[in-house]
Motif scaffolding. Structure first.
Motif, short mmCIF file in Angstrom:
data_model
loop_
_atom_site.label_atom_id
_atom_site.label_comp_id
_atom_site.label_asym_id
_atom_site.label_seq_id
_atom_site.Cartn_x
_atom_site.Cartn_y
_atom_site.Cartn_z
N UNK A 89 -6.42 -0.96 1.30
CA UNK A 89 -6.64 -1.84 0.14
C UNK A 89 -5.88 -1.33 -1.07
N UNK A 90 -5.90 -0.01 -1.26
CA UNK A 90 -5.17 0.57 -2.39
C UNK A 90 -3.67 0.34 -2.23
N UNK A 91 -3.18 0.50 -0.99
CA UNK A 91 -1.76 0.28 -0.74
C UNK A 91 -1.39 -1.18 -1.01
N UNK A 92 -2.28 -2.11 -0.59
CA UNK A 92 -2.05 -3.53 -0.84
C UNK A 92 -2.00 -3.82 -2.33
N UNK A 93 -2.89 -3.18 -3.09
CA UNK A 93 -2.89 -3.37 -4.54
C UNK A 93 -1.60 -2.83 -5.16
N UNK A 94 -1.15 -1.68 -4.66
CA UNK A 94 0.09 -1.11 -5.18
C UNK A 94 1.27 -2.03 -4.88
N UNK A 95 1.26 -2.63 -3.69
CA UNK A 95 2.33 -3.58 -3.35
C UNK A 95 2.29 -4.78 -4.28
N UNK A 96 1.06 -5.28 -4.55
CA UNK A 96 0.92 -6.43 -5.44
C UNK A 96 1.40 -6.10 -6.85
N UNK A 97 1.06 -4.90 -7.32
CA UNK A 97 1.48 -4.49 -8.66
C UNK A 97 2.99 -4.31 -8.71
N UNK A 119 5.21 -5.89 -6.97
CA UNK A 119 5.96 -7.09 -6.61
C UNK A 119 5.76 -8.16 -7.66
N UNK A 120 6.85 -8.73 -8.13
CA UNK A 120 6.78 -9.82 -9.10
C UNK A 120 6.23 -11.07 -8.41
N UNK A 121 5.19 -11.65 -8.99
CA UNK A 121 4.49 -12.76 -8.34
C UNK A 121 5.37 -14.00 -8.19
N UNK A 157 10.67 -10.30 -6.20
CA UNK A 157 11.44 -9.09 -6.41
C UNK A 157 10.51 -7.98 -6.84
N UNK A 158 11.04 -6.77 -7.04
CA UNK A 158 10.24 -5.69 -7.59
C UNK A 158 9.86 -6.03 -9.04
N UNK A 159 8.66 -5.58 -9.44
CA UNK A 159 8.13 -5.93 -10.76
C UNK A 159 8.61 -4.95 -11.83
#
Length: 387
Positions: A218-226, A228-230, A234-236
């Motif tokens: 879950x933490x890794x998924x949150x890091x990916x979401x943070x 990644x530009x919604x 691209x990278x955020x």
């Protein structure tokens, strides 16, 4: 047997108590899940106490047969329930679980009725019990319950990755070994509750281990979401700032590092005339073109509304070729609402600025991009403030 079995049960009860303490101390376990663990341990402890009570009272001279009858009734009700209680913390909910609960309820009702009919237990004049004429009904019910427990363990195991299931199925083997050794060896062999206690301990270990893995995922998924530009995928900007810090920590910069600054021309005019959905289409179109050109060389970031940064490992000739390729990509792009895309791009190479930080190198690329944008406005004659 009179000393050995109580000693084993005392160790089992102590282990169950320690497990309860471990559950209480574990802040990662939700309160409702803790209640299920406590209930599981209590059921195992009470049902093992009922079995021991039956052994202890068997043959003891008593003024009435009812204490032994009541203890054996509790034993035959609680033992299957204790086996199924191992599933409690897993929260398996399926039609098999409903069947399991129904069989447990039917067995409990049958035992209560048998208490008065003498179907399950017969007691002689010396206050010794023997299996009654309908004991096989209990044996079938217990076997069915254990089979349903196995099915639910398998269903629960299917929620994990394949390599994570072996330990879970091993728990089933241990519990079954304890029950089967007692049933088939008979006599003074009493291993069922030893197996159940070991199973309860291993279920807790399994739950704790894979709860931590789930939390890590879950933490890794949150890091990916943070990171990644919604809008553009691209990278955020968050990922961009982290990349700058990583480059600063590893100073000096790699000699083949190239920083690109890209900005969309005419976004304001598009938003004003066609709406912000069209503007978003323009931004996404620029992102696709940038990723198509630079994705294989490095990381592409959206750092603002229509602002993009690329940090890539490229030589000078590759960088020059990439800028030309980006220009071709944008000319070929067509959207649904917007029919053309224009960008301004600038580049700075670490080989030309060996003493700069990554952020300072990006500023040089920004300056180059603004010069390209100025040339664009001069060539098109458009007013920069409105466009």
């Amino acid at each position: 047997m009179s000393n050995y079995y109580p000693a084993v049960l005392c160790l089992c009860w102590l282990a169950l108590f320690v497990l309860g303490v471990l559950v209480h101390e574990n802040d990662r376990i939700h309160r409702s899940d803790k209640a299920l663990f406590y209930l599981t341990y209590a059921l195992i402890a009470v049902s093992s106490l009922a079995e021991w009570g039956g052994i202890r009272l068997n043959g003891m001279p008593l003024p009435s047969q009812w204490p032994l009858k009541l203890v054996k009734c509790a034993d035959y009700i609680l033992t299957p329930i204790a086996s199924g209680a191992l599933l409690g913390p897993m929260r398996v909910r399926s039609r098999w679980h409903r069947i399991l609960l129904a069989v447990m309820g039917a067995n409990a009702l049958f035992q209560v009725v048998s208490l008065f009919g003498g179907w399950m237990v017969t007691i002689d004049a010396q206050n010794r019990y023997a299996h009654g004429p309908l004991y096989n009904v209990y044996a079938v019910a217990y076997t069915l319950i254990m089979a349903l427990v196995v099915i639910e363990f398998i269903l629960y195991g299917m929620t994990f990755r394949r390599q994570n299931r072996a330990s879970l199925y091993g728990i089933v083997v241990i519990v079954f070994a304890g029950v089967l050794l007692q049933e088939f060896l008979g006599g003074d062999t009493r291993t069922a509750y030893l197996g159940l206690t070991l199973g309860a301990a291993l279920v807790f270990i399994h739950y704790s281990e894979f709860s931590q893995l789930a939390a890590d995922d879950h933490l890794l998924e949150q890091q990916v979401q943070i990171s990644t530009d919604a809008l553009t995928r691209l990278q955020s900007r968050f990922a961009y700032m982290k990349a700058l810090r990583d480059y600063d920590d590893a100073m000096p910069l790699p000699s083949d590092l190239a920083a690109f600054s890209v900005d969309v021309n005419g976004l304001k005019a598009t938003n004003d005339t066609l709406g912000h959905e069209a503007g978003d289409e323009l931004i996404c179109g620029a992102a696709r073109c940038i990723e198509a050109v630079f994705g294989k060389y490095g990381r592409c970031y959206r750092t603002g509304g229509d602002e993009f940064i690329v940090l890539a490992n490229m030589r000078r000739e590759d960088a020059d070729a990439a800028l030309k390729s980006l220009e071709r990509e944008t000319k070929l792009w067509r959207g649904k609402s917007v029919k053309e895309l224009s960008i301004a791009a600038g580049c700075a190479l670490a080989a030309d600025h060996p003493k700069l930080t990554a952020e300072e190198l990006v500023r040089v690329a920004d300056q180059s991009m603004y010069e390209a944008k100025t040339v664009y406005y001069q060539r098109t004659g458009k007013e920069r403030r409105k466009y």
